[in-house]
Design an enzyme around this catalytic site. Structure first.
Site, mmCIF file in Angstrom:
data_model
loop_
_atom_site.group_PDB
_atom_site.id
_atom_site.type_symbol
_atom_site.label_atom_id
_atom_site.label_comp_id
_atom_site.label_asym_id
_atom_site.label_seq_id
_atom_site.Cartn_x
_atom_site.Cartn_y
_atom_site.Cartn_z
ATOM 1 C CB CYS A 17 -0.973 -0.002 1.170
ATOM 2 S SG CYS A 17 -2.097 -1.398 1.105
ATOM 3 N N PRO A 18 1.858 1.371 0.868
ATOM 4 C CG PRO A 18 3.690 1.050 2.274
ATOM 5 C CD PRO A 18 2.345 0.481 1.933
#
Lengths: 193, 206
Positions: A53-54
């Site tokens: 996700c990041p």
């Protein structure tokens, strides 16, 4: 069933926002009204404090200015609370670069509305929804598992949708392949003389 | 198309009516090369000139890219160049261009004509079209009408089929696409627009 042209439901969600140059982040209530009269992207991801996700959120953060320049707001969305968003933002170098609103959807109202909620996990699929100024889904994609998304491609799609919305049927596609039949002329000189 | 006739016999009577109205002869300078387009333009312009003594053609080896350049009877360049074989939707546009520079030209709104003549700064316009685009001729005919009225306005028409690299060069999203003063303002106008709308866009550039 396709979600194209679906009008998003009314919603009210808390967002964590740390604007560019701001010393501290803040919480803000975002509603459907905030999405109207402009283009928006709802960028769902499974959960804060996960690995992939990041990277895709950072990818999006790097192009955020370009999205803003074309009048498009970005909202990342997960089923975490806005307090978790804040904690993640403050503890991850990559996420700390995000200046767009991080929407909290702990009741999964948004995720359910756009059919990306995984009931068994209490998380959202990696769904990306481009919402037009009327609050309707203009384009979307949902990726299975850990397949990341491409922010450049997303920007291109928003620009293309804006172009089509603006010019409608005034334009034709610039498309031709070698080998296409040569067009015959047609004559219609009515109105010329 | 090499070998076949570009202008069908059935078109000749209508074309004769148009040529009969020409107030002055016009000249087409065909810049040819050995590309398919270069050869086709050479053949097309020769076929057209054979239909009337109101059209003279000169053949010139292309210094850069092939095209048909139009000239007034007094030798002045009309500022109109077709880098496109005027087939498909653009055949009528090309005949209209000839009629406009031969005079009297297509009748347009008097006020719009006056305004078009007031443009005093150079407007170099590139129009990218496809021959199957039904929206393109409206823009091509309006822009070339302005060019025929005002020496400060020049128009080059490109057939995307022969200049596909323009798609990447200009990040082309559709046709018709006009690029005004590429070297300066680089203003893009997309889509079907009428004469008055396009004139307003040109007047908007200081």
């Amino acid at each position: 069933m396709s979600l194209i042209n679906k009008e998003i439901a009314d919603f009210s969600a808390q967002a964590f926002i740390k604007a560019a140059g701001a010393e501290k982040g803040k919480f803000k209530t975002i509603t459907k009204a905030d999405l109207l009269d402009k283009w928006s992207v709802l960028f769902f991801y499974p959960a804060d404090f996960t690995f992939i996700c990041p990277t895709e959120l950072e990818d999006l953060a790097n192009l955020y200015e370009k999205f803003q320049n074309i009048g498009c707001e970005i909202y990342s969305v997960s089923c975490d609370t806005h307090f978790v968003h804040k904690a993640w933002h403050e503890n991850s170098t990559k996420v700390g670069r995000i200046t767009y609103p991080m929407l909290a959807d702990p009741t999964a109202a948004l995720a359910r509305d756009l059919d990306v909620y995984i009931e068994a996990d209490g998380m959202a699929e990696r769904g990306t929804f481009i919402i037009n100024p009327k609050g309707r889904v203009a384009a979307y994609e949902v990726n299975a598992g850990n397949v990341g998304r491409n922010a450049d491609e997303l920007l291109r799609k928003v620009e293309a949708l804006q172009f089509v919305a603006k010019h409608g049927d005034e334009v034709c596609p610039a498309k031709w392949q070698p080998g296409d039949e040569t067009l015959k002329p047609s004559i219609d000189l009515v109105g010329l003389l | 198309m090499i070998g076949e006739s570009f202008i069908p016999q059935s078109f000749h009577p209508q074309l004769a009516q148009v040529f009969a109205r020409f107030e002055h002869p016009v000249r087409i300078v065909t810049h040819y090369d050995q590309s398919d387009l270069g050869k086709d333009l050479q053949k097309f312009s020769s076929e057209l000139a054979a239909l009337t003594d109101k059209i003279a053609i000169s053949l010139k080896e292309a210094a850069d890219i092939p095209g048909m350049e139009l000239f007034f009877h007094d030798g002045r360049a009309a500022g109109i160049i077709y880098h496109a074989l005027p087939n498909g939707q653009e055949f009528n546009s090309f005949i209209a261009a000839l009629y406009n520079i031969a005079g009297p030209g297509k009748v347009i709104d008097v006020e719009a004509e006056k305004k078009a003549k007031t443009i005093t700064s150079k407007k170099a316009i590139k129009i990218i079209v496809t021959l199957s685009c039904h929206n393109c001729p409206v823009v091509v005919q309006a822009m070339q009408r302005m060019a025929s009225l005002n020496d400060n306005i020049s128009v080059e028409i490109f057939d995307y089929a022969h200049f596909a690299d323009l798609k990447d060069k200009y990040d082309l999203k559709g046709v018709p696409c006009c690029i005004i003063n590429e070297e300066d303002e680089r203003k893009f106008i997309y889509g079907k627009k009428e004469f008055s709308e396009l004139l307003a866009e040109l007047l908007d550039i200081k």
